[in-house]
Scaffold this motif. Sequence first.
Motif, PDB file in Angstrom:
ATOM      1  N   THR A 208      -7.462  -0.889  19.500  1.00  0.00           N
ATOM      2  CA  THR A 208      -6.042  -1.146  19.713  1.00  0.00           C
ATOM      3  C   THR A 208      -5.654  -0.543  21.057  1.00  0.00           C
ATOM      4  O   THR A 208      -5.976   0.613  21.346  1.00  0.00           O
ATOM      5  N   LEU A 209      -4.991  -1.332  21.882  1.00  0.00           N
ATOM      6  CA  LEU A 209      -4.574  -0.878  23.205  1.00  0.00           C
ATOM      7  C   LEU A 209      -3.183  -0.257  23.146  1.00  0.00           C
ATOM      8  O   LEU A 209      -2.484  -0.339  22.130  1.00  0.00           O
ATOM      9  N   ASP A 210      -2.769   0.357  24.249  1.00  0.00           N
ATOM     10  CA  ASP A 210      -1.465   1.025  24.309  1.00  0.00           C
ATOM     11  C   ASP A 210      -0.301   0.063  24.132  1.00  0.00           C
ATOM     12  O   ASP A 210       0.799   0.467  23.750  1.00  0.00           O
ATOM     13  N   ASN A 211      -0.516  -1.220  24.399  1.00  0.00           N
ATOM     14  CA  ASN A 211       0.559  -2.201  24.204  1.00  0.00           C
ATOM     15  C   ASN A 211       0.578  -2.766  22.796  1.00  0.00           C
ATOM     16  O   ASN A 211       1.343  -3.687  22.490  1.00  0.00           O
ATOM     17  N   GLY A 212      -0.278  -2.237  21.906  1.00  0.00           N
ATOM     18  CA  GLY A 212      -0.317  -2.673  20.515  1.00  0.00           C
ATOM     19  C   GLY A 212      -1.277  -3.814  20.244  1.00  0.00           C
ATOM     20  O   GLY A 212      -1.496  -4.192  19.098  1.00  0.00           O
ATOM     21  N   GLU A 213      -1.881  -4.362  21.278  1.00  0.00           N
ATOM     22  CA  GLU A 213      -2.788  -5.498  21.127  1.00  0.00           C
ATOM     23  C   GLU A 213      -4.141  -5.042  20.578  1.00  0.00           C
ATOM     24  O   GLU A 213      -4.682  -4.018  20.992  1.00  0.00           O
ATOM     25  N   LYS A 214      -4.673  -5.829  19.645  1.00  0.00           N
ATOM     26  CA  LYS A 214      -5.994  -5.550  19.079  1.00  0.00           C
ATOM     27  C   LYS A 214      -7.022  -6.500  19.678  1.00  0.00           C
ATOM     28  O   LYS A 214      -6.772  -7.700  19.815  1.00  0.00           O
ATOM     29  N   LEU A 215      -8.197  -5.946  20.003  1.00  0.00           N
ATOM     30  CA  LEU A 215      -9.280  -6.753  20.544  1.00  0.00           C
ATOM     31  C   LEU A 215     -10.558  -6.457  19.769  1.00  0.00           C
ATOM     32  O   LEU A 215     -10.811  -5.305  19.401  1.00  0.00           O
ATOM     33  N   PRO A 216     -11.378  -7.490  19.515  1.00  0.00           N
ATOM     34  CA  PRO A 216     -12.645  -7.266  18.801  1.00  0.00           C
ATOM     35  C   PRO A 216     -13.665  -6.567  19.695  1.00  0.00           C
ATOM     36  O   PRO A 216     -13.636  -6.698  20.921  1.00  0.00           O
ATOM     37  N   VAL A 217     -14.559  -5.817  19.075  1.00  0.00           N
ATOM     38  CA  VAL A 217     -15.636  -5.140  19.793  1.00  0.00           C
ATOM     39  C   VAL A 217     -16.970  -5.578  19.197  1.00  0.00           C
ATOM     40  O   VAL A 217     -17.132  -5.589  17.971  1.00  0.00           O
ATOM     41  N   SER A 218     -17.904  -5.938  20.060  1.00  0.00           N
ATOM     42  CA  SER A 218     -19.237  -6.308  19.596  1.00  0.00           C
ATOM     43  C   SER A 218     -19.899  -5.124  18.897  1.00  0.00           C
ATOM     44  O   SER A 218     -19.760  -3.980  19.326  1.00  0.00           O
ATOM     45  N   ARG A 219     -20.610  -5.414  17.839  1.00  0.00           N
ATOM     46  CA  ARG A 219     -21.326  -4.372  17.095  1.00  0.00           C
ATOM     47  C   ARG A 219     -22.284  -3.609  18.021  1.00  0.00           C
ATOM     48  O   ARG A 219     -22.468  -2.399  17.889  1.00  0.00           O
ATOM     49  N   TYR A 220     -22.842  -4.317  18.989  1.00  0.00           N
ATOM     50  CA  TYR A 220     -23.820  -3.704  19.890  1.00  0.00           C
ATOM     51  C   TYR A 220     -23.159  -2.877  20.994  1.00  0.00           C
ATOM     52  O   TYR A 220     -23.834  -2.105  21.673  1.00  0.00           O
ATOM     53  N   ARG A 221     -21.840  -3.030  21.168  1.00  0.00           N
ATOM     54  CA  ARG A 221     -21.132  -2.297  22.214  1.00  0.00           C
ATOM     55  C   ARG A 221     -20.334  -1.122  21.660  1.00  0.00           C
ATOM     56  O   ARG A 221     -19.826  -0.300  22.412  1.00  0.00           O
ATOM     57  N   MET A 222     -20.239  -1.044  20.333  1.00  0.00           N
ATOM     58  CA  MET A 222     -19.323  -0.104  19.697  1.00  0.00           C
ATOM     59  C   MET A 222     -19.637   1.354  20.043  1.00  0.00           C
ATOM     60  O   MET A 222     -18.727   2.146  20.311  1.00  0.00           O
ATOM     61  N   GLU A 223     -20.897   1.723  20.026  1.00  0.00           N
ATOM     62  CA  GLU A 223     -21.268   3.116  20.259  1.00  0.00           C
ATOM     63  C   GLU A 223     -20.862   3.559  21.674  1.00  0.00           C
ATOM     64  O   GLU A 223     -20.323   4.654  21.869  1.00  0.00           O
ATOM     65  N   GLU A 224     -21.093   2.701  22.647  1.00  0.00           N
ATOM     66  CA  GLU A 224     -20.738   3.036  24.032  1.00  0.00           C
ATOM     67  C   GLU A 224     -19.224   3.107  24.215  1.00  0.00           C
ATOM     68  O   GLU A 224     -18.704   3.965  24.936  1.00  0.00           O
ATOM     69  N   VAL A 225     -18.502   2.213  23.545  1.00  0.00           N
ATOM     70  CA  VAL A 225     -17.034   2.236  23.613  1.00  0.00           C
ATOM     71  C   VAL A 225     -16.497   3.541  23.034  1.00  0.00           C
ATOM     72  O   VAL A 225     -15.594   4.169  23.601  1.00  0.00           O
ATOM     73  N   LYS A 226     -17.057   3.967  21.903  1.00  0.00           N
ATOM     74  CA  LYS A 226     -16.620   5.222  21.277  1.00  0.00           C
ATOM     75  C   LYS A 226     -16.869   6.420  22.192  1.00  0.00           C
ATOM     76  O   LYS A 226     -16.025   7.303  22.333  1.00  0.00           O
TER      77      LYS A 226
END
Length: 236
Positions: A208-226
Amino acid sequence: MVYIGICDDDRYFMDYIGRELERILKKKNIDAKIYKFESGMDLLEAYDNEDKPFDIIFLDIGMPRLDGLEVAEIIRKKDEETLLIFLTSMEEEVYKAFKYNTFRFIRKTHINKELKEALESSIEKITDEKCIFKTLNGDLSIYTSDILYFEFIDRNVYIKTFDTKYKTTIRRFKDIEDKFTSKGFILIYRGCMVNINYIKSIGNLDITLDNGEKLPVSRYRMEEVKKSFIKVARRG
């Protein structure tokens, strides 16, 4: 080097601000030169010698002869880029200053609380990179920090800000990846890069972004995003 001007007819108050700015800048290892002016006329004389002598100006609203608003009007005819930060003990005057593209207001009664934030925000702004993108409506000039995310849709790159979504003429998303990976953006799935600073929270497979928008995250990218999210949270 950051060039800062302070203009206030109260010499004691101006010296206090100067010392505080020096203390904050030294703590952040930022090289700066600070110039002090006791009148608007003295400040304007600096513009007679150079087109843009300052990156940031702390400007008192209530001054004799030329007040801060009059000085700001003259400065803006010469210089559209310098960040103007108004100092005031007259909060009712704040609304009159909006037309001068004011960056911040500091209440003199809250100087200890508001000065640091105003300085840090202004430093971030002047060191921010401005990028130019080609769109069907012409060139788009935008600061990197104003971009929420890039998205690849129907073979075109779109730029999303808090206010607008722009369609560029960029046809290769890899061009965006190559340029913005080192500028605080992270790939959340193939075809979408997000500004790490605007991630508000992380779900199981979405953000969820600061403007309230939700975006999907690839399962393979999740760890790096976290990891990137935690790193920014700790820094802030």
